[in-house]
Design an enzyme around this catalytic site. Structure first.
Site, PDB file in Angstrom:
ATOM      1  N   LYS A 139       0.836  -1.201   0.000  1.00 39.78           N
ATOM      2  CA  LYS A 139       0.000   0.000   0.000  1.00 39.78           C
ATOM      3  C   LYS A 139       0.875   1.258   0.000  1.00 39.78           C
ATOM      4  CE  LYS A 139      -3.834   2.010   2.690  1.00 39.78           C
ATOM      5  NZ  LYS A 139      -4.699   1.778   3.866  1.00 39.78           N
ATOM      6  N   SER A 214      -9.195   2.145   2.842  1.00 38.28           N
ATOM      7  CA  SER A 214      -8.261   2.864   2.006  1.00 38.28           C
ATOM      8  C   SER A 214      -7.267   1.978   1.264  1.00 38.28           C
ATOM      9  CB  SER A 214      -7.482   3.861   2.869  1.00 38.28           C
ATOM     10  OG  SER A 214      -6.790   3.207   3.916  1.00 38.28           O
ATOM     11  N   SER A 238     -10.080  -0.352   6.657  1.00 41.99           N
ATOM     12  CA  SER A 238      -9.360  -0.087   5.410  1.00 41.99           C
ATOM     13  C   SER A 238      -8.726  -1.303   4.764  1.00 41.99           C
ATOM     14  CB  SER A 238      -8.278   0.971   5.648  1.00 41.99           C
ATOM     15  OG  SER A 238      -8.866   2.210   5.963  1.00 41.99           O
TER      16      SER A 238
END
Length: 659
Positions: A139, A214, A238
């Site tokens: 990420k 996210s 997330s």
């Protein structure tokens, strides 16, 4: 009088003009940075393309076809080499990005890492580490040396990390090859996935909808086969939300079992709601294997002195004892869409069949729970978040945050009493405006954790099963309009429980019929109902949670549920369609129908290839195409394609996107 007005206007102009010019100049600098990053990204993608084109596409397809464990074994025994494996997954990630825009940048140092592994492997005395040569996606918010972690802010461009995060260093130490940074929403505080730097990421099953956030880029990439293992972060769902939306497995531990030293948070200084790293993969077994390696690595505990040295507890994971498990269909704050309620019901039946005792559970004071979560997630009433957003360029689709937080505190104090929307008013009432209110906020969170644990103990519960989210993936630009849908994941960040999700079913027509019975209170309810329509075939996950240091118990239950009703196991039948073009006479289709499991796919493909060669030999003027609607675009329709057909119409979209 006129003179006074003139001098007042003149004075205000002297004060305002420099600020306006400064604002315009700042925005221009940000736009220049964004254009520069777009150009850098093109160069980076060209580098990746030049690298993966050195590998034969057929060889790349053979490597990409392997499941995680088979890939590890092939790398370990030398059937595959790290460099060619890297190139194969660069190709797959490139294709996934073309469909969903899930990749920020390719990590160029990955090639050096893979080459170094090959050099080491030439030594007969070299002992290959457990993840030798396995490409892993990261990420964007997780630090990779010499790569930006912008958090989606254009103001953070050209600020590369000076070192790897502890988790990235550990992956390299275990032999893995971190090879891409994946996309995120700005500030990480959204279950959409859009920012001004890298744009918007789409859901792999329906590109008009979001992939979740996210860790949305991670989920989209893993779902499309561009990575066998992704590392995300979770502070309100997330990891679990994008995993749910994209039909894969996702897991977050409690904060005490995730390294915190040197991490970057969306809002620094947030003490009771800590961001937790977690894996995303096609199935929960891959997450388990990663966490087993992670927690059994003693070097990690030496590098993060605040991390309790708790190894992976095999006795808990492999236990066969019956558990007492609570469940709820509705958390009392936001009614979940019918498909998510159905997923819980089906999971409850599976767990009962496995010998567990299932008991209905009610979430204590749900309105209070979500309000103090929002207060804790913003830490200072939203001041840091709103200032950061105001200092950047925010496209409409990237807009996040609670608009009321932008208002002066004295205005917010008035709105606490008179804001018309009940649930929004409750959140405003909990946002801290001074140090005393901030202390009180922390006290309320601590008290609620105690209250929740006492409610579980009163029923003797070991774990909890509930919906993984409040609705299916909404369309782009919608997530900030339905904050309440996050209540199902946010709860387990607020109380710092371990939690994970696995997909167990798909949206069906009868789920939409049930929507007609849903009663709505406010705009959040109405929007959730509208976004839950026309979703047939989209994956639906269930969530399982347990108190801190019971992570292995959650993983055990997720594994058992996935083995019984997980989508990864229920869509094992495929139809391969071979079309033969016959000029002006039209198109005739040869449909070869095979009922197979994933472990049987390799001989199936070989059989299909033999049939294709035979057809080519018998009619050299005919053109054959293997259709693949999974990771190709319309412009690639002349290439070989493979389509996975569903067993039932309601499983359509998931099956078409199974790799």
């Amino acid at each position: 009088m006129l003179s006074a007005i003139f001098w007042t206007i003149f004075g205000l102009s002297i004060w305002a003009i420099p600020k306006i010019l400064g604002y315009i100049n700042h925005r221009q600098k940000l736009k220049t940075l964004i254009k520069q990053r777009q150009a850098d990204r093109k160069v980076n993608f060209d580098w990746a393309r030049n690298n993966f084109e050195k590998l034969d596409p057929a060889r790349a397809a053979e490597i990409n076809f392997q499941e995680f464990q088979n890939l590890r074994e092939s790398l370990k025994n030398g059937n595959f080499q790290p460099v060619e494996t890297l190139r194969a997954f660069q190709r797959k990630a490139f294709e996934a990005n073309a469909k969903t825009n899930c990749v920020c940048l390719f990590i160029q140092e990955a090639l050096e890492i893979a080459q170094h592994l090959e050099t080491l492997a030439k030594d007969p005395d070299y002992k290959k580490p457990p993840l030798f040569g396995v490409p892993v996606s990261i990420k964007e918010s997780i630090h990779v040396k010499n790569m930006d972690s912008t958090l989606g802010y254009s103001q953070n461009i050209n600020n590369p990390s000076k070192s790897n995060s502890l988790s990235v260093d550990q992956l390299i130490r275990l032999g893995a090859v971190p090879f891409v940074h994946t996309n995120i929403p700005i500030a990480l505080l959204s279950f959409g996935c859009s920012n001004p730097v890298y744009g918007s990421t789409s859901n792999p099953f329906d590109t008009t909808r979001v992939p979740g956030g996210s860790s949305g880029g991670e989920a989209a990439l893993v779902a499309l086969g561009g990575s066998v293992l992704g590392i995300g972060t979770d502070v309100g769902g997330s990891v679990r939300t994008p995993a749910s939306f994209c039909g894969i497995a996702g897991f977050k531990s409690s904060s005490d079992r995730s390294p915190q030293l040197g991490k970057t948070a969306s809002i620094p200084g947030r003490q009771l709601l800590l961001s937790v790293e977690g894996p995303l993969a096609k199935n929960i077994d891959v997450c388990v294997e990663y966490l087993r390696l992670k927690w059994n690595d003693l070097a990690l505990f030496e590098k993060d002195v605040y991390l309790p040295p708790v190894k992976f507890r095999e006795d808990i994971y492999n236990a066969k004892n019956s558990l007492k498990i609570g469940f709820y269909l509705n958390d009392g704050y936001q009614k979940a869409s019918p498909a998510y309620e159905r997923a819980v019901k089906e999971t409850v039946e599976v767990l009962k069949d496995l010998g567990h005792d299932l008991i209905e559970f009610e979430v204590p004071r749900p309105d209070h729970m979500y309000s103090i979560f929002c207060a804790g997630a913003t830490a200072d009433g939203g001041l840091y978040l709103m200032n950061s957003l105001a200092n950047d360029i925010i496209p409409p689709e990237s807009n996040i945050g609670f608009p009321v937080a932008r208002l002066p505190h004295f205005v917010q104090r008035i709105l606490r009493k008179y804001w018309p929307n009940r649930r929004e008013r409750q959140i405003i009432q909990q946002l801290p405006h001074d140090t005393e209110e901030m202390r009180l906020m922390h006290e309320k969170i601590e008290d609620y954790r105690h209250e929740f644990v006492m409610a579980m103990r009163a029923k003797g519960l070991d774990a909890i099963v509930c919906p993984s989210f409040g609705c299916p993936p909404p369309h782009h630009g919608v997530p900030n309009k339905i904050m309440s849908a996050t209540s199902y994941t946010a709860l387990y960040n607020l109380i710092d429980f371990a939690a994970g999700t696995v997909p167990v079913t798909v949206q069906k027509p009868e789920d939409e019929q049930e929507l007609r019975k849903v009663k709505t209170e406010d705009s959040w309810d109405r929007k959730i109902v509208s976004e839950s329509k026309n979703c047939d075939g989209l994956p639906v996950a269930v969530q399982i949670a347990a108190p801190p240091f019971r992570e292995e118990m959650v993983l055990r239950l997720l594994r058992d549920v996935e083995e019984r009703i997980g989508l990864i196991n229920t869509v094992s039948k495929t139809n391969i369609v071979i079309r033969r073009a016959s000029g002006s006479r039209g198109v005739s289709e040869f449909v070869l129908k095979f009922k197979v499991s994933y472990s049987q796919m390799k001989p199936l493909l070989l059989f299909a290839l033999v049939n294709m060669i035979d057809l080519l030999l018998t009619s050299s003027s005919q053109e054959f195409r293997l259709l693949n609607d999974w990771n190709t675009t319309q412009s690639e329709s002349q290439e070989l394609k493979q389509t996975y057909r569903p067993r039932t119409s309601t499983e359509g979209r998931f099956c078409q996107n199974a790799s």
